[in-house]
Design an enzyme around this catalytic site. Structure first.
Site, short mmCIF file in Angstrom:
data_model
loop_
_atom_site.label_atom_id
_atom_site.label_comp_id
_atom_site.label_asym_id
_atom_site.label_seq_id
_atom_site.Cartn_x
_atom_site.Cartn_y
_atom_site.Cartn_z
N LYS A 165 0.86 -1.19 0.00
CA LYS A 165 0.00 0.00 0.00
C LYS A 165 0.89 1.24 0.00
O LYS A 165 1.54 1.55 0.99
CB LYS A 165 -0.89 0.04 1.25
CG LYS A 165 -1.91 1.16 1.17
CD LYS A 165 -2.30 1.74 2.52
CE LYS A 165 -1.34 2.77 3.04
NZ LYS A 165 -1.35 4.06 2.32
N GLY A 216 7.99 4.87 7.52
CA GLY A 216 7.20 6.08 7.69
C GLY A 216 7.56 6.76 9.00
O GLY A 216 8.66 6.57 9.53
N SER A 217 6.62 7.52 9.52
CA SER A 217 6.92 8.34 10.69
C SER A 217 6.88 7.52 11.99
O SER A 217 6.28 6.44 12.04
CB SER A 217 5.92 9.49 10.78
OG SER A 217 4.63 8.94 10.97
N GLY A 221 4.43 4.44 13.03
CA GLY A 221 5.11 3.17 13.33
C GLY A 221 4.63 2.58 14.66
O GLY A 221 4.46 1.37 14.79
N GLU A 238 11.02 0.98 9.75
CA GLU A 238 12.04 2.00 9.42
C GLU A 238 11.37 3.35 9.62
O GLU A 238 10.52 3.74 8.83
CB GLU A 238 12.48 1.84 7.96
CG GLU A 238 13.20 0.53 7.66
CD GLU A 238 14.59 0.45 8.27
OE1 GLU A 238 15.05 1.42 8.91
OE2 GLU A 238 15.22 -0.61 8.13
N CYS A 272 14.82 10.21 5.35
CA CYS A 272 14.90 9.80 6.76
C CYS A 272 16.33 9.95 7.28
O CYS A 272 16.55 10.46 8.37
CB CYS A 272 14.43 8.37 6.91
SG CYS A 272 15.28 7.23 5.82
N GLU A 369 12.02 16.43 13.67
CA GLU A 369 12.47 16.08 12.31
C GLU A 369 11.83 17.07 11.33
O GLU A 369 10.63 17.02 11.08
CB GLU A 369 12.01 14.66 12.00
CG GLU A 369 12.53 14.16 10.68
CD GLU A 369 11.94 12.81 10.26
OE1 GLU A 369 10.80 12.48 10.63
OE2 GLU A 369 12.64 12.10 9.52
P1 NAD Z 1 3.50 8.49 7.57
O1 NAD Z 1 3.81 7.70 8.79
O2 NAD Z 1 2.55 9.61 7.65
O3 NAD Z 1 2.90 7.52 6.43
C1 NAD Z 1 3.60 6.38 5.98
C2 NAD Z 1 2.58 5.37 5.45
O4 NAD Z 1 1.78 4.90 6.53
C3 NAD Z 1 1.62 5.91 4.40
O5 NAD Z 1 1.44 4.93 3.41
C4 NAD Z 1 0.34 6.10 5.21
O6 NAD Z 1 -0.84 6.05 4.42
C5 NAD Z 1 0.42 4.94 6.16
N1 NAD Z 1 -0.38 5.08 7.39
C6 NAD Z 1 -0.84 6.20 7.98
N2 NAD Z 1 -1.51 5.91 9.13
C7 NAD Z 1 -1.43 4.57 9.27
C8 NAD Z 1 -1.88 3.65 10.27
N3 NAD Z 1 -2.55 4.06 11.36
N4 NAD Z 1 -1.59 2.35 10.12
C9 NAD Z 1 -0.89 1.90 9.05
N5 NAD Z 1 -0.46 2.71 8.06
C10 NAD Z 1 -0.72 4.03 8.17
O7 NAD Z 1 4.92 8.94 7.00
P2 NAD Z 1 5.19 9.89 5.74
O8 NAD Z 1 4.86 11.29 6.14
O9 NAD Z 1 4.59 9.30 4.52
O10 NAD Z 1 6.78 9.74 5.59
C11 NAD Z 1 7.69 10.55 6.23
C12 NAD Z 1 8.30 9.83 7.42
O11 NAD Z 1 8.87 8.60 7.01
C13 NAD Z 1 9.43 10.60 8.03
O12 NAD Z 1 9.33 10.56 9.45
C14 NAD Z 1 10.67 9.84 7.60
O13 NAD Z 1 11.78 10.00 8.44
C15 NAD Z 1 10.16 8.45 7.57
N6 NAD Z 1 10.99 7.62 6.71
C16 NAD Z 1 11.83 6.70 7.29
C17 NAD Z 1 12.68 5.93 6.49
C18 NAD Z 1 13.62 4.93 7.10
O14 NAD Z 1 14.13 4.08 6.37
N7 NAD Z 1 13.90 4.95 8.39
C19 NAD Z 1 12.65 6.10 5.11
C20 NAD Z 1 11.79 7.05 4.57
C21 NAD Z 1 10.96 7.80 5.38
#
Ligand code: NAD
Length: 465
Positions: A165, A216-217, A221, A238, A272, A369
């Site tokens: 997704k 993601g964030s 997570g 991650e 990230c 961040e």
């Molecule tokens: P986000 O957490 O808002 O969203 C990430 C994904 O999670 C999206 O597909 C979103 O639709 C989904 N999502 C949202 N709520 C959810 C829930 N309750 N349950 C399951 N899935 C859900 O993150 P973002 O704003 O898309 O990305 C930016 C963040 O990602 C930053 O904090 C960045 O540091 C982090 N990031 C980390 C890495 C790494 O490898 N450590 C790599 C890239 C980005």
């Protein structure tokens, strides 16, 4: 969407906007709960046979994916640039596609052979690696295709099947890439559904999914981890980073400026593992500031598709507003803006490269961040204070230390709390080197042997001699 190898439509669609122009790039299908169930069921059915396919055939399938990605790299890079905003050139969309190809090829060649733990007069004990089942993948909007590949390929290589997704901000390139990759795979091995955050939540709770790989964030997570508890899914998380870089007094500011610049500004800071806090020794503080500002003068920012752009816009309105808010907060706390500092006039979510001096820990721009083209530069006199600041957060993705004395940089590196510590560079990742965060930046690693093992469970065969 692609479910069981076939294209699937939807009743509802959401607009995907080009962050450089505000124009609609396309419409993303919004999967229903029933469609998610169908995708998981298709993956479960495909798992029954894919798990039994021999290792060489799975490796060949990954190599066939390399062929598909190479053939369509231009098309995918352009779609990626239009929906994500990143420039085609530089460390942009074409670079991201090359990363997808490189990582897929490397993973195709990896193997996890049976380990013989004991072969004696009493017993023969073997450690086998088996696939876990259906893997649910949830990806963010900053490196949509590269991160999708990091999730998909090791899962498939080790005999799992996948439902991915993508982020609602950048779903189109993943939808297209998965459709293309399906030409190299049996139906149901790789499925994609798109939709909002609620779809991600349903995926991470789904009883027929064995593992979630989430990038993601940190707040999301944590939710994923909580919702995976009921069915005891295994997790790779991650998450966010707030990477510190410590510049020692013997570093050469003019020489390190380029490495620091791209370490922080890669993907307009929306990475990230980018430098997000710079701790610079008082002796060379002004020279480092000047060198960064001077380097920036030669780096054009603009529409991702425009010839010559090396930096693009923020990807979405929410992120754009967050960056503005953090810079305004820094100004209100007396920080000095060395360049940038004011949002550009529209269209698009462009925010100029902004270096912020005379700022301390405790301001939001340092502690949070920022995920944008803005870098706080903090002055220190005692390196122990810089190390304490670097470690004094919930984050632990990467860190770096810059200086000429190898013994001293190694000593500082050993004190930094991070999954990766770089010396005289930053954000240098590779498919054979495990990558992951500690503390709240994540659980587990991707890449390398350890990253591949994360898509398997151990089975011991213990035979009497
Ligand atoms: P986000 O957490 O808002 O969203 C990430 C994904 O999670 C999206 O597909 C979103 O639709 C989904 N999502 C949202 N709520 C959810 C829930 N309750 N349950 C399951 N899935 C859900 O993150 P973002 O704003 O898309 O990305 C930016 C963040 O990602 C930053 O904090 C960045 O540091 C982090 N990031 C980390 C890495 C790494 O490898 N450590 C790599 C890239 C980005």
């Amino acid at each position: 969407m692609t479910i069981a190898g076939a294209p699937v439509g939807a009743e509802q669609f959401a607009e995907v906007l080009n962050p450089s122009t505000g124009e609609v790039v396309g419409l993303a299908p919004q999967a229903t709960d029933a469609q998610l169930d169908q995708a998981v069921a298709a993956a479960a059915e495909a798992f029954a046979s894919w798990r039994l396919v021999d290792d060489a055939t799975r490796s060949q399938a990954c190599n066939a994916m390399v062929g598909v990605l190479s053939e369509h790299a231009g098309e995918l890079a352009e779609l990626l640039s239009r929906e994500q905003g990143k420039p085609m050139q530089g460390i942009g969309a074409e670079f991201e596609l090359q990363g997808c190809i490189g990582w897929t090829g490397y993973t195709a060649a990896q193997t996890l052979p049976v380990k013989v733990l004991e072969d004696s007069d009493e017993r023969r004990v073997e450690l086998h690696r088996e696939p876990v089942g259906v893997v649910g993948s949830i990806t963010p909007w900053n490196w949509p295709l590269m991160i999708a590949i990091w999730h998909i390929v090791p899962a498939i290589r080790t005999g799992n099947t996948v439902v991915i997704k993508p982020s609602p901000f950048t779903p189109l390139s993943t939808l297209r890439m998965v459709a293309l990759l399906n030409t190299a795979l049996p139906p149901g091995v790789l499925n994609v559904v798109s939709g909002g955050d609620a779809l991600g939540a349903r995926l991470s709770q789904h009883p027929d999914i064995a593992k979630i790989v989430f990038t993601g964030s940190i707040p999301t997570g944590k939710k994923v981890m909580a919702s995976a508890a009921d069915t005891l899914k295994t997790l790779t998380l991650e998450l966010g980073g707030n990477d510190p870089a410590i510049i020692l007094p013997d570093a050469d500011p003019e020489q390190i400026a380029e490495g620091l610049y791209w370490g922080a500004l890669i993907n307009s800071g929306q990475t990230c593992g980018a430098i997000k806090r710079l701790y610079v020794h008082d002796d060379i503080y002004d020279r480092v500031c000047d060198a960064l500002v001077a380097f920036n003068e030669h780096i054009p920012m603009g529409d991702g598709l425009a010839e010559g752009s090396l930096l693009g816009p923020l990807q979405n309105e929410r992120q754009y507003q967050k960056v503005i808010e953090l810079v305004e907060d820094a100004k209100a706390h007396g920080a000095r803006i060395l360049c940038g500092g004011e949002a550009a006039d529209g269209p698009g979510y462009f925010y100029p490269v902004t270096f912020v001096a005379d700022i301390e820990d405790g301001t939001r721009l340092v502690d949070e961040e920022q995920f944008g083209p803005v870098l706080p530069i903090i002055r220190y006199t005692d390196v122990n204070d810089a190390v304490a600041s670097a470690n004094g957060t919930e984050f632990g993705l990467d860190a770096s230390v810059w200086g000429q004395d190898a013994e001293q940089t190694a000593a500082i590196a050993s004190q930094l709390e991070a999954g990766t510590v770089f010396i005289n560079k930053h954000a240098d990742i590779a498919p054979h080197v495990p990558f992951g965060g500690i503390k709240c930046s994540g659980i587990g690693v991707e890449f390398g042997e350890e990253g591949l093992e994360a898509y398997t469970r151990i089975k011991i065969i213990n035979a009497a001699a």
